[in-house]
Design a protein around this motif. Structure first.
Motif, PDB file in Angstrom:
ATOM      1  N   ARG A 259      54.290  54.294  22.060  1.00 18.11           N
ATOM      2  CA  ARG A 259      55.745  54.188  22.207  1.00 18.11           C
ATOM      3  C   ARG A 259      56.122  53.132  23.229  1.00 18.11           C
ATOM      4  NH1 ARG A 259      57.990  60.352  21.487  1.00 18.11           N
ATOM      5  NH2 ARG A 259      57.708  60.345  19.240  1.00 18.11           N
ATOM      6  N   ALA A 260      55.309  52.999  24.259  1.00 17.62           N
ATOM      7  CA  ALA A 260      55.569  51.956  25.243  1.00 17.62           C
ATOM      8  C   ALA A 260      55.384  50.587  24.594  1.00 17.62           C
ATOM      9  CB  ALA A 260      54.640  52.113  26.440  1.00 17.62           C
ATOM     10  N   LEU A 261      54.340  50.468  23.756  1.00 18.92           N
ATOM     11  CA  LEU A 261      54.100  49.190  23.089  1.00 18.92           C
ATOM     12  C   LEU A 261      55.208  48.865  22.088  1.00 18.92           C
ATOM     13  CD1 LEU A 261      50.240  49.331  22.432  1.00 18.92           C
ATOM     14  CD2 LEU A 261      51.449  48.074  24.209  1.00 18.92           C
ATOM     15  N   SER A 262      55.811  49.910  21.531  1.00 19.32           N
ATOM     16  CA  SER A 262      56.903  49.677  20.573  1.00 19.32           C
ATOM     17  C   SER A 262      58.192  49.273  21.284  1.00 19.32           C
ATOM     18  CB  SER A 262      57.153  50.923  19.731  1.00 19.32           C
ATOM     19  OG  SER A 262      57.936  51.850  20.464  1.00 19.32           O
ATOM     20  N   GLY A 263      58.213  49.423  22.592  1.00 19.75           N
ATOM     21  CA  GLY A 263      59.404  49.019  23.347  1.00 19.75           C
ATOM     22  C   GLY A 263      60.362  50.163  23.603  1.00 19.75           C
ATOM     23  N   ALA A 264      59.994  51.363  23.170  1.00 23.33           N
ATOM     24  CA  ALA A 264      60.911  52.490  23.341  1.00 23.33           C
ATOM     25  C   ALA A 264      60.852  53.035  24.768  1.00 23.33           C
ATOM     26  CB  ALA A 264      60.583  53.589  22.346  1.00 23.33           C
ATOM     27  N   TYR A 265      59.670  53.134  25.313  1.00 26.38           N
ATOM     28  CA  TYR A 265      59.527  53.634  26.692  1.00 26.38           C
ATOM     29  C   TYR A 265      59.405  52.479  27.659  1.00 26.38           C
ATOM     30  CZ  TYR A 265      58.576  58.358  24.944  1.00 26.38           C
ATOM     31  OH  TYR A 265      58.669  59.576  24.348  1.00 26.38           O
ATOM     32  N   GLU A 266      60.199  52.535  28.690  1.00 26.17           N
ATOM     33  CA  GLU A 266      60.141  51.505  29.717  1.00 26.17           C
ATOM     34  C   GLU A 266      59.049  51.857  30.723  1.00 26.17           C
ATOM     35  OE1 GLU A 266      62.255  48.840  30.418  1.00 26.17           O
ATOM     36  OE2 GLU A 266      63.527  49.058  28.658  1.00 26.17           O
TER      37      GLU A 266
END
Lengths: 277, 249
Positions: free
Chosen positions: B80-87
């Motif tokens: 999710r972090a790689l998808s840009g959703a989690y900062e």
């Protein structure tokens, strides 16, 4: 293989950086404004899928409401239909836009939880989606307004620009309130209930169903009622009345203060919103 | 500016505030504020879970990374972090390339809309313009293999058909970076073959794949590198042939 897409995400780097990131979210949402529009359109289409007259149920149910309340209240308050029906029609329709954006605003992020937790879509995209959805609703209701204005002889094409300006003020102010409601509702699940109660209360305290003249022109209920100013900025010009300068300064000030507050809250919570959901 | 496909993650830490029922109630929150202080640790708001700590990762074009680890080890958080959703809370994620995240195939699928409408919606979310989608529609429609069913509401589909539609729509965008949380578990041999074909296509175009899975055979099949996550701490990226040693460690 070459590519032009680039994503950079970092930890906190001071308040200025956070402001920049929040601004970038707004910019990105504006660059992809078409997506918000598509989502809003899809919302409307799916809400009325399978029904025969589709989104024109919006028009029909609003028409019924305007006719019912208009006829009844005109009699209760002993005012002429000629003055009262256009007044009430616009009151209900335009207040509906405000309460729609704010009430549905509570759902903005909660509803988009799936998308927010696995894509890098800007947060503001979903705020615009709610705003657009209500604009589409309004478009369906404008049919009633136009019909009523023409029938009762209030239609003046030259009044439209002033009314449009009022509508811009209405949307700009409703949008920040919707955004604020969206963030707060994601964090605290009591907020949507509070918002709904407040909006309902506001509807009865605002000259939607009753004429402001009955209260006396400069009553505090009117002077400090943001909903009255938002309504009046659109309604008065269409009724052929002048909008008080006080209304414009009130709305402008409210827009500036409201957006500053909303943006500050967004800057602080931006990283966390996805975890609230 | 063009730049080769790459993923660069340095010192990535993500802390997860867990907003329990308590923390989400405004009453409790206000009570805390008005009482003027924290009433013991149970009232002290959100507890934080360290989902990832100090993770480093460098991937270049052609890398296919498998993520292994127990439930809750941080695989999905990383995706999710790689998808840009989690900062990130700390550190940096720097990705060049168009990212397609297939974390939840149901994303943006409206069951009462037709297959075609869902492809349009999914395509819009993935960043295509309405025009681009219409241009690609035939190709996507053919790829789903659903034929006339595409004109029917998705709720009438079987699970396998839904997976086909979702997979086709989600990978319709020419993605350079494909993120997958578990392999597509539903569907018959056909869709598995379909997914396989798309994936090979991606690999041929020298993209990057990050696949989280518990299935070691699957990882051996699709990945050339592997990383093990344990309580949010990552092992170094190693060659897939050393998978057995990594698991034993």
């Amino acid at each position: 293989m070459d590519t032009a897409t680039h994503m950079l995400r970092t930890g906190r780097r001071g308040p200025l950086f956070e402001v920049n990131m929040a601004l970038r979210d707004v910019r990105a949402s504006l660059q992809r404004i078409g997506l918000a529009w598509s989502l809003a359109k899809h919302d409307i289409v799916s809400r009325y899928r399978g029904s025969i007259i589709g989104p024109f149920w919006i028009t029909l149910s609003m028409g019924l409401m305007v006719a019912g309340i208009g006829l009844l209240n005109a009699r209760l308050f002993q005012v002429s239909l000629h003055d009262f029906i256009p007044f009430v029609a616009m009151g209900i329709v335009f207040f509906g836009v405000i309460s729609g954006i704010v009430n549905e605003g509570c759902d903005t992020f909660v509803q988009a939880a799936g998308m927010l937790s696995q894509t890098s879509l800007p947060m503001f995209t979903f705020v615009w989606r709610t705003v657009f959805r209500n604009a589409i609703n309004l478009a369906h209701n404008l049919v009633i307004i136009v019909a009523v204005l023409i029938y009762f002889g209030y239609w003046r094409t030259m009044n439209l620009p002033v009314a449009a300006l009022g509508l811009v003020f209405l949307f700009v102010n409703a949008a920040w309130a919707g955004m604020l409601a969206a963030i707060a509702s994601a964090r605290f699940r009591d907020i949507p209930q509070i918002v709904i109660s407040v909006m309902q209360f506001a509807m009865f305290m605002t000259p939607v169903f009753w004429l402001p003249a009955r209260l006396g022109a400069n009553h505090a209920f009117l002077l400090f009622n943001p909903f009255f100013h938002m309504l009046d900025a659109v309604r008065a010009p269409l009724m052929g009345q002048e909008v008080a300068p006080h209304t414009y300064s009130f709305l402008a000030l409210m827009a500036v203060v409201g957006w500053a507050l909303t943006f500050a809250v967004f800057t602080r919570t931006r990283r966390r919103i996805v975890h609230y959901l | 500016m063009s730049h080769p496909v790459s993923i660069s993650v340095s010192d990535l830490s993500i802390r997860f505030p867990v907003y329990g029922v308590d923390a989400k109630s405004l009453k409790k929150h206000l009570a805390r504020v008005t009482v003027g202080g924290r009433l013991g640790s149970s009232m002290a708001g959100a507890t934080e879970v360290r989902a990832l700590s100090k993770l480093n990762l460098e991937l270049r074009a052609g890398d296919r990374l498998g993520l292994i680890g127990h439930n809750g080890s941080g695989k999905t958080t990383l995706l999710r972090a790689l998808s840009g959703a989690y900062e990130p809370d700390e550190g940096m994620i720097d990705i060049h390339g168009h990212i397609a995240a297939l974390l939840d195939l149901g994303l943006g699928i409206d069951p009462s809309a037709t297959g075609y409408d869902n492809i349009r919606l999914r395509g819009r979310i993935a960043g295509l313009s309405a025009k681009e989608i219409e241009l690609k529609m035939d190709e996507i429609a053919e790829f789903t293999g659903l034929g006339p069913f595409l004109a029917m509401p998705v709720k009438t589909y079987s699970a396998g058909m839904q997976a086909r539609l979702a997979f086709a729509a989600a990978t319709a965008v020419e993605a350079d970076v494909l993120l997958m949380d578990e392999w597509i578990a539903v569907g018959d041999a056909d869709i598995q073959k379909l997914a396989h074909k798309r994936l090979l296509n991606l690999v041929e175009r020298a993209g990057i794949l990050v696949l989280a899975s518990h299935d070691l055979d699957l990882l051996r099949l699709y990945c050339n590198k592997v990383m093990r996550l344990e309580g949010g701490v990552a092992s170094p990226v190693t060659d897939i042939r050393k998978l057995a040693e990594l698991m034993a460690a």
